[in-house]
Each structure stands twice: as C-alpha cells, then as structure tokens.
Design an enzyme around this catalytic site. Structure first.
Site, PDB file in Angstrom:
ATOM      1  N   GLU A 274       4.243  -4.769   7.397  1.00 55.54           N
ATOM      2  CA  GLU A 274       4.017  -3.438   6.849  1.00 55.54           C
ATOM      3  C   GLU A 274       5.063  -2.502   7.454  1.00 55.54           C
ATOM      4  O   GLU A 274       5.106  -2.311   8.670  1.00 55.54           O
ATOM      5  CB  GLU A 274       2.606  -2.964   7.169  1.00 55.54           C
TER       6      GLU A 274
ATOM      7  N   LYS B  42       0.639   0.344   1.212  1.00 56.71           N
ATOM      8  CA  LYS B  42       1.321  -0.636   2.078  1.00 56.71           C
ATOM      9  C   LYS B  42       0.368  -1.682   2.653  1.00 56.71           C
ATOM     10  O   LYS B  42       0.661  -2.879   2.623  1.00 56.71           O
ATOM     11  CB  LYS B  42       2.028   0.072   3.244  1.00 56.71           C
ATOM     12  N   THR B  43      -0.753  -1.223   3.195  1.00 56.47           N
ATOM     13  CA  THR B  43      -1.647  -2.168   3.862  1.00 56.47           C
ATOM     14  C   THR B  43      -2.240  -3.150   2.869  1.00 56.47           C
ATOM     15  O   THR B  43      -2.296  -4.364   3.124  1.00 56.47           O
ATOM     16  CB  THR B  43      -2.766  -1.415   4.605  1.00 56.47           C
TER      17      THR B  43
END
Length: 449
Positions: free
Chosen positions: A163, A119-120
């Site tokens: 995010e 995700k990041t």
C-alpha cells in the site's frame, strides 16, 4: 548501496504499530535479527513476541545497544531516548518509509498500490488473489486482511504487494515493478499546498515503475496526470474505452454488485462482489487488471475477489445488539464518506447513523462544505470533536462549525457522551457506522460491548 548491506541486527522504535509489523515480519523472515520497543502492550506486540522477537516496554535507551540499524516510525519524537542513544553510538537510523523502500527492493516484482481512496481494499484484494493462486507474496497492507488475520506477511514468492501512501512523499521511496493509481483527489493539501503539487507527486511515483502502470481510466485527474511514461499504461474503468472494462453491472443483493470483465473487447470473467458499494467495482477492476497482467487466470481472480469480505475498518460489521447493527469504516474524506454512506443506505436499514470523527483541523476547514454534504446522506449524524493528530488548532475550526451546516446533527466532546446518545436513541433495524481514520472505532467496539 542498500542500507541493509552488512546489517544483521535491526531495532524498531514503535514496533507495535500496524505499519511497522509487516516490515518486521518480512525482515524477520529474511533472516535478520529483530528487536524493538514501544510505549504500550498490544496484540501486534504479542504476535511479535510469539515470533521470538525481544520487545521492550516502554522505550529504553539501552535497547539499541548491539543494533546495526535503527528504524523508527513517523510517530516517534526527535528527542526519543533510543534515537538519541543510537546517534551517540553512531548507529544508522532511518524512518519507516525508507525501510519500506528497502523491503520493496528485496523482491523481483513489487506491486505498489496508490490513490486517494481505496488503497487498503485494493491492496488486500491483490494480496488475496496472489495468496489463493499459491504465489505466496509478501504483503504490506494498511488494514487487517482476514485471510491472513494480519496487516501483512513475508513471502517466498517473487511478488510483494505494498500500500503506497502519497503523504510526505512516502511512495517515492519505493521502486515499483507495477504502479497502480486508483484515483487522485484533493487531500493532504496541508502538506502538498496545491493540487498541482499533489498530482505531480503521483506522476513522479509512476515514473519509478519498471514494468507498467495500471490506472483508473475513468478518473480525469489521473488520466490528465499520468501520461508520457516510458512503460506501458494499462487502464481500467466502466465508463470509457479502457483496457479492462467492467460491464453489465447489476445489483444482485442490496448494495452488493456483480459485473462482467472484458479485456480489449474479450469477455474474461464475471465478478460477484462480497463487499458493499458501487465504488468497490473500481477497486476490484484494479485488482483484476494488476493480477491478470502478471499471469493469474481470470477464473481464479474472480473466485478470489468473490471470497473477499473486506479489510479491517472497511465497512467492518462489529455485531448486531438489540436489533441495532454496529459497523466501522475508515472513511475520512468526503468522497469516501459519500461512497460508504451511499452503500449503507442501499442495504435496507430503517435508519443509517453516521458517527463521525473529523481528522485534522486543516482538512476539516478546507473541506467543510464537502463534509457537510456527504454526511447528510445519513439519516442521523453524531460527531466527536476534531482529532488534531499532528496539528495544532491555529485556525480556530471546531466540530460545531461543521454541525451548523448539517440539519439536526449533534456533537459531543467525549466518546462516552456519543455512546450514551446513540444507545439512548438508536432503534432496532438501524445501522450505526463509525467513520474516521482516528480512534473513533473505539465507539463501535464500546457500543457492541
């Protein structure tokens, strides 16, 4: 009705947190008066004070007087003095995830990035692409993006990139214009109880999307879950017949890959990754699909991806001291550890040292054998005791239980003991990489210092 309606002064309890800071930046940029408090000084609080925000250390019940709305982080205890005073004064109080949902709704086209892994990095990639394309997006990222030297930013454009975390159903507070699902894997089952519940949460998240959903077409858990939506589903992958396909994959330098991107059979661009590991091909493809769909030119996307050197705590190199390279990575799930250590082994070091901090007792117990398998990719494994975080060790699991499954591994109770062991035994040409989502990064910084 929005909880922001009629509000002018917003007070943040725990304003120094990396998850709070982007929200503070965005609301400050939209003209709200922000105040806040926290328990310790820090870099983020310094940034906020430089923005003209009044921050109080430590918490003080008088801070909330005059606020129209109070936002608190998940780390704040229910008996916090400021929360108690706010409730006494009748000031509305909301948890960070609720406010993140409100921030999402301030922008016409939100891109919300979900998934168990990546995700990041993907949120950072999409943010970088839009920034370099002069779209001036707002961003809420789980790690520091070097391009902006921060965890997020306000923006004047129509996009916000967020995010989106599944834990505690946080992402269900969002209203995505575009929902991205990178993968679905076994995690946070202490909260979801069953894998089916976890998968269902992702389905509920994608059903919130108003324009489209972008998913990993190679991930069976995702494709089995995300279907029969009212908006188009766009797929990316390297193994199957997806809308966006990464092909002609080649390793040009150690663990750094290049590949071509085709969209429905048409060649669009060539990507040269500046971040290590085959797993980042998927993150780059997700970012490419998302930004191309909203109109960014393929060559601009490729250039932006090529200039992306990674987000904070994602294979972040801290330095080389006496011939030993020190790095840090947020990997805290067996699949993430496998990806990170596989990339590390491809980079030509003499030996790869994994310095691992297990996170939460339930995850360690549930994935014990998987952790043991993934960590053995390293040449040497050193571990700390488990960081319990929000949990109490009622199940009787300890790092020694994991160490027993990893030949020649060692573990210590304190960071100082870990540091001393690594300093004494690591040799020139070795890579030492700290792994975990807790505070194990402090070991990497201490080793360099």
């Amino acid at each position: 009705m929005s909880i922001l309606e009629g509000k002018k002064v917003i007070h943040f309890i725990g304003i120094g947190g990396s998850g709070m800071f982007p929200i503070v930046q965005i609301l400050h940029g939209k003209g709200y008066t922000i105040t806040g408090s926290d328990v310790n000084e820090g870099d983020i609080i310094n940034y906020e004070r430089n923005m003209g925000i009044n921050v109080t250390i430590p918490h003080d019940e008088n801070c909330v007087k005059g606020a129209d709305l109070v936002v608190y982080s998940a780390a704040i205890f229910k008996d916090n003095c400021e929360l108690a005073m706010a409730k006494k004064l009748g000031i509305p109080c909301v948890e960070r995830s609720i406010m993140l949902g409100e921030v999402c709704r301030l922008f016409e086209k939100s891109i919300c990035v979900s998934g168990t892994h990546g995700k990041t990095t993907t949120t950072s990639l999409i943010s970088q692409i839009l920034i370099m394309a002069d779209k001036d997006p707002a961003c809420v990222i789980g790690g520091k993006l070097p391009l902006i030297n921060g965890y997020g930013k306000d923006g004047s454009g129509e996009n916000v990139v967020i995010e989106a975390c599944e834990y505690s159903y946080t992402f269900l507070e969002l209203l995505p214009y575009m929902a991205v699902v990178l993968n679905i894997d076994h995690d946070h089952l202490e909260f979801f109880k069953t894998f089916e519940n976890l998968k269902n949460s992702f389905l509920r998240f994608t059903k919130l999307a108003t324009n489209c959903v972008v998913i990993n077409g190679d991930d069976e858990n995702t494709t089995d879950t995300i279907k029969d939506l009212s908006v188009p589903i766009i797929t990316f992958g390297i193994e199957k017949d997806c809308d966006y396909v990464g092909c002609n994959i080649r390793k040009e330098h150690k663990s750094f890959y290049s590949f071509d991107v085709k969209h429905k059979g048409k060649m669009l661009a060539t990507i040269h990754l500046s971040i290590p590991g085959r797993h980042n091909i998927y993150n780059a493809l997700a970012a490419f699909a998302a930004t191309h769909h909203i109109g960014i030119e393929p060559e601009k996307i490729a250039q932006s991806i090529g200039k992306f050197g990674g987000a904070g705590r994602r294979f972040e190199i801290h330095g080389t001291v006496n011939g030993v390279t020190i790095a840090d990575d947020y990997a805290h799930h067996p699949e993430e550890i496998t990806a990170t250590l596989t990339a590390a082994q491809d980079m030509g070091f003499n030996k790869v040292w994994a310095v691992f901090q297990p996170f939460t007792y339930s995850r360690t117990k549930m994935l014990l054998d998987d952790f043991a398998t993934s960590l053995q990719i390293a040449d040497k494994v050193v571990m700390t005791e488990i960081m319990g975080s929000r949990e109490v060790n009622t199940i009787g699991i300890y790092t020694k239980d994991l160490a027993e499954k990893i030949p020649d591994s060692v573990w210590f109770n304190t960071f100082e003991e870990v540091e001393n062991y690594v300093r004494k035994n690591a040799q020139p040409g070795d890579l030492v990489i700290t792994l975990g989502c807790g505070d194990v990064y402090k070991i990497a910084k201490a080793l360099v210092k």
